[in-house]
Design a protein around this motif. Structure first.
Motif, PDB file in Angstrom:
ATOM      1  N   LEU A   1       0.814  -1.205   0.000  1.00 41.51           N
ATOM      2  CA  LEU A   1       0.000   0.000   0.000  1.00 41.51           C
ATOM      3  C   LEU A   1       0.857   1.268   0.000  1.00 41.51           C
ATOM      4  O   LEU A   1       0.349   2.355  -0.262  1.00 41.51           O
ATOM      5  N   PHE A   2       2.150   1.135   0.282  1.00 38.39           N
ATOM      6  CA  PHE A   2       3.033   2.289   0.247  1.00 38.39           C
ATOM      7  C   PHE A   2       3.582   2.561  -1.146  1.00 38.39           C
ATOM      8  O   PHE A   2       4.186   3.606  -1.376  1.00 38.39           O
ATOM      9  N   VAL A   3       3.369   1.648  -2.078  1.00 37.46           N
ATOM     10  CA  VAL A   3       3.877   1.835  -3.435  1.00 37.46           C
ATOM     11  C   VAL A   3       3.267   3.081  -4.088  1.00 37.46           C
ATOM     12  O   VAL A   3       3.999   3.897  -4.663  1.00 37.46           O
ATOM     13  N   PRO A   4       1.947   3.295  -4.034  1.00 40.34           N
ATOM     14  CA  PRO A   4       1.412   4.528  -4.645  1.00 40.34           C
ATOM     15  C   PRO A   4       1.965   5.797  -4.015  1.00 40.34           C
ATOM     16  O   PRO A   4       2.212   6.784  -4.715  1.00 40.34           O
TER      17      PRO A   4
ATOM     18  N   VAL B   1       5.746  10.465  -4.521  1.00 37.53           N
ATOM     19  CA  VAL B   1       6.955  11.197  -4.114  1.00 37.53           C
ATOM     20  C   VAL B   1       7.911  11.318  -5.288  1.00 37.53           C
ATOM     21  O   VAL B   1       8.481  12.390  -5.544  1.00 37.53           O
ATOM     22  N   VAL B   2       8.073  10.249  -6.037  1.00 40.89           N
ATOM     23  CA  VAL B   2       8.986  10.275  -7.186  1.00 40.89           C
ATOM     24  C   VAL B   2       8.479  11.257  -8.242  1.00 40.89           C
ATOM     25  O   VAL B   2       9.272  11.949  -8.885  1.00 40.89           O
TER      26      VAL B   2
ATOM     27  N   ALA C   1      13.184  18.870  -4.452  1.00 38.83           N
ATOM     28  CA  ALA C   1      14.482  19.498  -4.665  1.00 38.83           C
ATOM     29  C   ALA C   1      14.432  20.982  -4.320  1.00 38.83           C
ATOM     30  O   ALA C   1      15.373  21.524  -3.732  1.00 38.83           O
ATOM     31  N   SER C   2      13.339  21.640  -4.656  1.00 40.94           N
ATOM     32  CA  SER C   2      13.274  23.081  -4.400  1.00 40.94           C
ATOM     33  C   SER C   2      12.890  23.411  -2.957  1.00 40.94           C
ATOM     34  O   SER C   2      13.283  24.453  -2.439  1.00 40.94           O
ATOM     35  N   HIS C   3      12.122  22.551  -2.299  1.00 45.48           N
ATOM     36  CA  HIS C   3      11.664  22.826  -0.929  1.00 45.48           C
ATOM     37  C   HIS C   3      12.138  21.774   0.071  1.00 45.48           C
ATOM     38  O   HIS C   3      11.597  21.686   1.166  1.00 45.48           O
TER      39      HIS C   3
END
Length: 127
Positions: A73-76, A81-82, A89-91
């Motif tokens: 269930l953590f895959v989605p 995140v990806v 990268a900016s925040h």
């Protein structure tokens, strides 16, 4: 198990529909879980009133199956995140600082709550 899994998903769907329909500031799955809790408590209460044995199958079996494969269930979430790596990268520094601050605040509140409850229980024990 299929009927039980359908019940879990139906509760989630109802929760999502109610939240979106009423514009509530609450995640739909949370409302669905509350609905499922109410249904399970009502089932247990009716079983006690009927003096019938509680069967340990159904939703419990389906939920144990889901919990056994919880990592899937953590895959989605990981995919999400990806997909937002540019935002990370900016925040990224701000996110890390906010997460660290929230952990510190949570620990402090937990310690203060524990100390307060401990003090109250100690006062209650002393006559």
């Amino acid at each position: 198990m299929l009927a039980s899994l359908s019940l879990i998903l139906l509760c989630q769907l109802i929760g999502e529909a109610v939240v979106r329909g009423l514009g509530l500031p609450l995640p739909g799955p949370v409302l669905g879980l509350l609905l499922l809790l109410i249904l399970l408590l009502a089932r247990d209460r009716f079983a006690l009133l009927a003096r019938g044995p509680l069967r340990n199958d159904g939703v419990e079996t389906a939920s144990k199956g889901l919990l056994a494969h919880l990592s899937l269930l953590f895959v989605p979430a990981a995919v999400g995140v990806v997909q937002k790596l540019d935002l990370l990268a900016s925040h990224g520094v701000a996110i890390i600082l906010i997460l660290a601050a929230s952990v510190v605040v949570t620990l402090l509140v937990t310690v203060l709550t524990f100390r307060l409850v401990s003090r109250l229980l100690r006062q209650q024990d002393v006559p």
